[in-house]
Structures are given as structure tokens and as C-alpha cells.
Design a protein around this motif. Structure first.
Motif, PDB file in Angstrom:
ATOM      1  N   ASP A  47       2.143  13.210  -4.006  1.00 25.71           N
ATOM      2  CA  ASP A  47       2.370  13.800  -2.690  1.00 25.71           C
ATOM      3  C   ASP A  47       3.181  12.856  -1.813  1.00 25.71           C
ATOM      4  O   ASP A  47       2.732  11.767  -1.462  1.00 25.71           O
ATOM      5  CB  ASP A  47       1.027  14.113  -2.022  1.00 25.71           C
ATOM      6  N   ILE A  48       4.399  13.289  -1.464  1.00 24.13           N
ATOM      7  CA  ILE A  48       5.230  12.458  -0.591  1.00 24.13           C
ATOM      8  C   ILE A  48       5.500  13.145   0.737  1.00 24.13           C
ATOM      9  O   ILE A  48       6.285  12.664   1.549  1.00 24.13           O
ATOM     10  CB  ILE A  48       6.572  12.108  -1.267  1.00 24.13           C
ATOM     11  N   GLU A  67       4.277   6.201  -5.453  1.00 32.12           N
ATOM     12  CA  GLU A  67       4.176   6.500  -6.877  1.00 32.12           C
ATOM     13  C   GLU A  67       3.254   7.680  -7.149  1.00 32.12           C
ATOM     14  O   GLU A  67       3.207   8.203  -8.260  1.00 32.12           O
ATOM     15  CB  GLU A  67       3.699   5.262  -7.630  1.00 32.12           C
ATOM     16  N   GLY A  68       2.488   8.117  -6.119  1.00 31.81           N
ATOM     17  CA  GLY A  68       1.651   9.302  -6.253  1.00 31.81           C
ATOM     18  C   GLY A  68       2.476  10.568  -6.169  1.00 31.81           C
ATOM     19  O   GLY A  68       3.686  10.560  -5.924  1.00 31.81           O
ATOM     20  N   HIS A  79       3.786  13.407   3.380  1.00 34.16           N
ATOM     21  CA  HIS A  79       3.342  12.744   4.603  1.00 34.16           C
ATOM     22  C   HIS A  79       4.317  11.678   5.076  1.00 34.16           C
ATOM     23  O   HIS A  79       4.140  11.108   6.148  1.00 34.16           O
ATOM     24  CB  HIS A  79       1.956  12.112   4.384  1.00 34.16           C
ATOM     25  N   GLU A 108       0.831  -1.204   0.000  1.00 30.21           N
ATOM     26  CA  GLU A 108       0.000   0.000   0.000  1.00 30.21           C
ATOM     27  C   GLU A 108       0.868   1.257   0.000  1.00 30.21           C
ATOM     28  O   GLU A 108       0.595   2.217  -0.742  1.00 30.21           O
ATOM     29  CB  GLU A 108      -0.907  -0.018   1.228  1.00 30.21           C
ATOM     30  N   ILE A 109       1.919   1.240   0.806  1.00 28.52           N
ATOM     31  CA  ILE A 109       2.802   2.410   0.863  1.00 28.52           C
ATOM     32  C   ILE A 109       3.548   2.566  -0.455  1.00 28.52           C
ATOM     33  O   ILE A 109       3.771   3.698  -0.928  1.00 28.52           O
ATOM     34  CB  ILE A 109       3.768   2.285   2.056  1.00 28.52           C
ATOM     35  N   ARG A 147       2.442   1.920  -3.392  1.00 22.36           N
ATOM     36  CA  ARG A 147       1.526   2.574  -4.331  1.00 22.36           C
ATOM     37  C   ARG A 147       1.423   4.065  -4.059  1.00 22.36           C
ATOM     38  O   ARG A 147       1.353   4.883  -4.976  1.00 22.36           O
ATOM     39  CB  ARG A 147       0.149   1.916  -4.253  1.00 22.36           C
ATOM     40  N   SER A 148       1.452   4.431  -2.773  1.00 24.15           N
ATOM     41  CA  SER A 148       1.337   5.854  -2.445  1.00 24.15           C
ATOM     42  C   SER A 148       2.601   6.619  -2.830  1.00 24.15           C
ATOM     43  O   SER A 148       2.543   7.799  -3.164  1.00 24.15           O
ATOM     44  CB  SER A 148       1.031   6.031  -0.961  1.00 24.15           C
TER      45      SER A 148
END
Length: 500
Positions: free
Chosen positions: A483-484, A480-481, A486, A474-475, A477-478
Motif C-alpha cells: 500500500d503506497i 516495500e509494502g 498514504h 521506517e518509511i 520499509r513501508s
């Protein structure tokens, strides 16, 4: 296993006696702690268990409901509580609920029909099999092909699981695209690493002049509709039941590359060997039951003696992938900290499984086993019959080294020079196969499955889910978005350094 268990209380109070003292006190120790089953000789005599300990473990198994759990497993009841499904890998080899056994046979017949068609060159002159999967979808087939397919001479097989493109390129260099069958194995057909590898393999087929790359694809999945949506013709989709977990799936359609590479007769022998172990596990008394006794030994060392790891050494080159296979089987199944009832697991759960191949490992890690400060139970595997036709001195030297290591771990050797002293009293067990063939390998793998299940019941956990592998995905995948922000400073720095 809870602290209020009377059997557990007796086990905790038991004193560990030296191995040499146990052999001296009980001349019949060897006969008490060896067992011959399914073409294998199991020897636990060089462990610290005693008849009294085994009796207490049997009582513990009764308190934790092992018999009922075992029956639920074989009858197809909902034993995977967190996911609300049965665990029916035994039905794939004919031991389970009648409807599930019938479905497994139907799926096997479909698999054999496709194999017959490939052998008749209905899909062209196939010489190479490129199998892409991950986890149980790759480890099982890889083990089978490596252990049994070295002399088969039927097809070249490459099993690729790593999303690192280097792994795929290694296979591409060896194979001719026009003669390659691409096998895509994914239970859900949503596994990102597998589908990315499959897409790159399709591109390689097209670049290699294959006009219809999808015409050279076989899909292995529990979700046929997704495979068809992805582009595979429905006639080339080999389904299996969603009640068959990934790390227990080599008996299902996931075993297709092995069945094709080895031949259907060999695959049937594999299934029958596993079924033979199923019947033993289901019917034998607990104190004469190979998977159960092995689990008792596991529990003794992990929970009572503080052993955090378990080492497995195969003195047979054909079993070099077995430690890798067992790592997933045991650590993904029983690496849990929460019981089925939602309460925390008291004490350690599964030990860390690791190992290697003899005699290589003797010159790498055995220094720590003999003289290090870690307390590590060791398991040896070997075959009486060699897997080669060279001078018998090779196999004699191999086996003598295997047996010598177990003896040395137990007896040790005193020396006035501490650097040359061996403390001894270090436990080991041995599984000696009559021969390594499809039937015996099937029984061996089923033995480890049931051993893992028994450990889970004794611990009170569910061995059939694996939520622990999801968070990292899950992380990923995030990341690759866009916004990093967070993420923690370290992770942000690594992302920025790698991707700019």
C-alpha cells in the motif's frame, strides 16, 4: 546553554575585533592560543577568540556542568539519558569504570586470539578482508586502514557500506573468494543494508567455489545471539558492549579489520594514543584543554557569529577520509533541536561539517572561502613528517600551501579591482602533527570525540542518541509494502515510475 545564563549574556555582548587588531594588541597572542599535546600542535591564534572570551566560556562550562558531565562519562554513569545507558567508548582504551575496562580487555583478548589464528592460517590462506557495515561500523575502520595501512602489506581490505550493489561488485572484482574473509559489522545485527550486503557476499563466496561460506565469516556485534542465529559460528563472533555507540566504536571489536590489517601492535598504539588524550581531557584545566578550547571556538562561531558550516582540510592524503568520519561524529551527535530537559535548543546546534584534501581543495572550493559571501571557519591539519619517501620538495610544497592558505584567509589583500580583492579577517585553526602514526591518530580521533562531547554539554543536548536516522528507514520499509496510497503524490509518482 540558555538565554538566562550570565556567562552567555557576556558572550553575546562581546564585540568581534579584526584578527589583525588582535595580533597587534597582544604580542603574546600566539603563546596564549597554542597548545602542544599528544604529539600535536594546536593553533587557535587566527580565530577571533580573546582571553576574555575564553574566561566567559569557562564560566559557561561551569554553569552547564561540564566537569560533572565529563566525570559521568568516564565513570560509566547513565549519560545517554534517552536510551538509559552509559557511553563507554573510553573504557575500550582503558579509561573508564573498572568493570567496563576489564570487559573491554577481555573482548580485545578474544579479538587478538582470532587474529593470531588467522595469521596462522587456521581459517585458510586469507589474503583479502571484505568488511561490510554502515555508519560508524564502516567509517572508523575505513579511516584507520586508509591512514595507516597503505604500506602494511598484510592484507587487502575493502570496506563496503553502500547497499548499492556496485560497491560490492567493485570488491568482488579485486578479491579471490577462496582467500577472502568476510567481516560483518552491525551493533544489533539487524541493520538491513549490512545484512543484505553480507548475504550477497556469502552468495559470491559460494559461487566462487567456497564449500562453507559461513566458515569464512567473522561477526562484530553487541548482540552475539543474533549473529549466531544468522549463521555465524559462536567462536567467530567478536562482541562489544552495547554501551559503545556506533560512531565511537572503532576502538572495540569494530576495529577488527584495522587490527588485522595493521597488526596488533599498531592497534595497541592507537588505543594508547587515545587514552593519552582521554587523560588530558579529563585532567587538564578547561582553559588549557585542547578539546574544550576547540569546542569554545566552535560555539563562538556557530552561535555568536552565525557560521552555519565548518570546513576541515587535511593536507595529508592519508587523512582524506577524516572529513567523512567527522561528518558522522559531529552531525549525528549534535544535530539535535531538543535539549536533554525536553526544551527546544535555543539557536543553532552543530554546524554542517564538510571538507576535503589539500592541495586538491585549493582548486575547487577555496574560491568561496577567500572571496565568497559565506562566513566559514576553516580547520587545517598537516604532519611535519611526510608519509612518503619521494623528493622532499613534495612535502615542503604541501606544507607551504597549507600555511599560506591560513595566512591568506586572515590577512587578505586590497586591490582597486574588486574582483581581485581579498577581504581577509577569515578565521582558521591548525592542528600540526609531529607525525601521522597509530598513536597520534588515536589521540587525534579522541580529541574530536571529546570536542564533540563538550559542544553537546554546552548546548545541553544528548550526543549519544540518533533518532533522526530512523524515520527514513521506517518509511523505506513501508514503501516495500503493497500500500503506497498514504504517501504524498510526488513520492507515489517516483515509486510507480521506478518499480512499475
Amino acid at each position: 546553554m540558555t538565554s538566562t545564563s550570565s556567562a552567555w549574556g557576556r558572550l553575546q555582548a562581546a564585540q568581534r575585533l579584526p584578527l589583525s587588531a588582535l595580533f597587534a594588541a597582544h604580542p603574546d597572542r600566539l603563546s596564549r592560543f597554542t597548545l602542544d599535546e599528544c604529539g600535536m600542535h594546536f593553533d587557535w591564534s587566527k580565530t577571533h577568540v580573546t582571553p576574555e572570551l575564553i574566561a566567559d566560556f569557562v564560566a559557561l562550562a561551569e554553569e552547564t556542568g561540564l566537569a560533572a558531565a565529563r566525570e559521568a562519562l568516564f565513570s560509566g554513569k547513565t549519560i545517554n539519558q534517552s536510551e538509559g545507558r552509559a557511553a563507554e567508548h573510553t573504557a575500550e582504551r582503558g579509561e573508564g569504570a573498572p568493570d567496563s575496562v576489564a570487559q573491554a580487555r577481555f573482548f580485545h583478548a578474544r579479538m587478538r586470539a582470532i587474529i593470531d589464528a588467522i595469521e596462522a592460517e587456521a581459517l585458510g590462506p586469507v589474503r583479502h578482508i571484505l568488511h561490510v557495515g554502515i555508519g560508524g561500523s564502516a567509517l572508523g575502520p575505513a579511516l584507520l586502514v586508509d591512514a595507516l595501512g597503505r604500506d602494511a602489506g598484510r592484507y587487502d581490505v575493502a570496506v563496503v557500506s553502500n547497499v548499492d550493489g556496485v560497491a560490492l561488485e567493485d570488491a568482488f572484482r579485486k578479491f579471490d573468494p577462496s582467500a577472502t574473509l568476510l567481516v560483518v559489522a552491525s551493533k544489533t545485527f539487524t541493520t538491513r543494508e549490512t545484512l543484505l550486503n553480507a548475504a550477497s557476499a556469502l552468495e559470491w563466496l559460494a559461487d566462487g567455489g567456497v564449500e562453507d561460506p559461513y566458515g569464512q565469516v567473522i561477526a562484530l556485534t553487541a548482540d552475539p545471539d543474533r549473529a549466531v542465529e544468522w549463521g555465524v559460528d559462536e567462536t567467530r563472533v567478536l562482541p562489544f558492549s552495547e554501551t559503545v555507540g556506533g560512531r565511537f566504536s572503532l576502538w572495540s571489536s569494530i576495529g577488527f579489520p584495522a587490527a588485522l590489517a595493521l597488526g596488533w601492535t599498531q592497534f595497541e598504539e592507537l588505543l594508547e594514543g587515545a587514552a593519552e588524550m582521554d587523560r588530558h581531557f579529563r585532567l587538564a584545566p578547561l582553559d588549557h584543554n585542547a578539546p574544550v578550547l576547540a569546542a569554545f571556538v566552535d560555539q563562538y562561531y556557530a552561535r555568536l557569529q552565525g557560521a552555519t558550516t565548518r570546513a576541515v582540510f587535511a593536507y595529508d592524503e592519508r587523512l582524506k577520509l577524516l572529513p567523512d568520519y567527522l561528518q558522522q561524529l559531529e552531525m549525528e551527535s549534535n544535530g539535535k533541536s531538543v535539549r536533554i530537559d525536553g526544551k527546544p535548543v535555543e539557536g543553532p546546534s552543530a554546524p554542517i561539517t564538510w571538507g576535503g584534501v589539500g592541495t586538491d581543495a585549493q582548486h575547487a572550493v577555496f574560491q568561496l572561502l577567500h572571496q565568497g559571501t559565506h562566513f566559514v571557519p576553516v580547520e587545517f591539519l598537516a604532519s611535519i613528517e611526510p608519509g612518503h619517501g619521494l623528493d622532499e620538495a613534495h612535502h615542503r610544497h604541501l606544507l607551504t600551501n597549507c600555511f599560506a592558505q591560513g595566512a591568506a584567509l586572515m590577512t587578505g589583500r586590497a586591490n582597486d579591482d574588486p574582483a581581485r580583492a581579498y577581504p581577509g579577517d577569515r578565521p582558521s585553526s591548525t592542528i600540526l602533527l609531529d607525525q601521522l602514526d597509530a598513536r597520534t591518530l588515536g589521540a587525534l580521533i579522541a580529541f574530536y570525540e571529546h570536542r564533540t562531547f563538550t559542544n553537546a554539554v554546552l548546548l545541553g543536548i544528548n550526543p549519544f542518541d540518533q533518532f533522526g536516522v530512523e524515520l527514513g528507514k521506517e518509511i523505506a520499509r513501508s514503501i516495500e509494502g503493497a500500500d503506497i496510497q498514504h504517501f504524498d503524490p510526488s513520492t507515489r509518482s517516483l515509486i510507480e515510475r521506478a518499480f512499475g
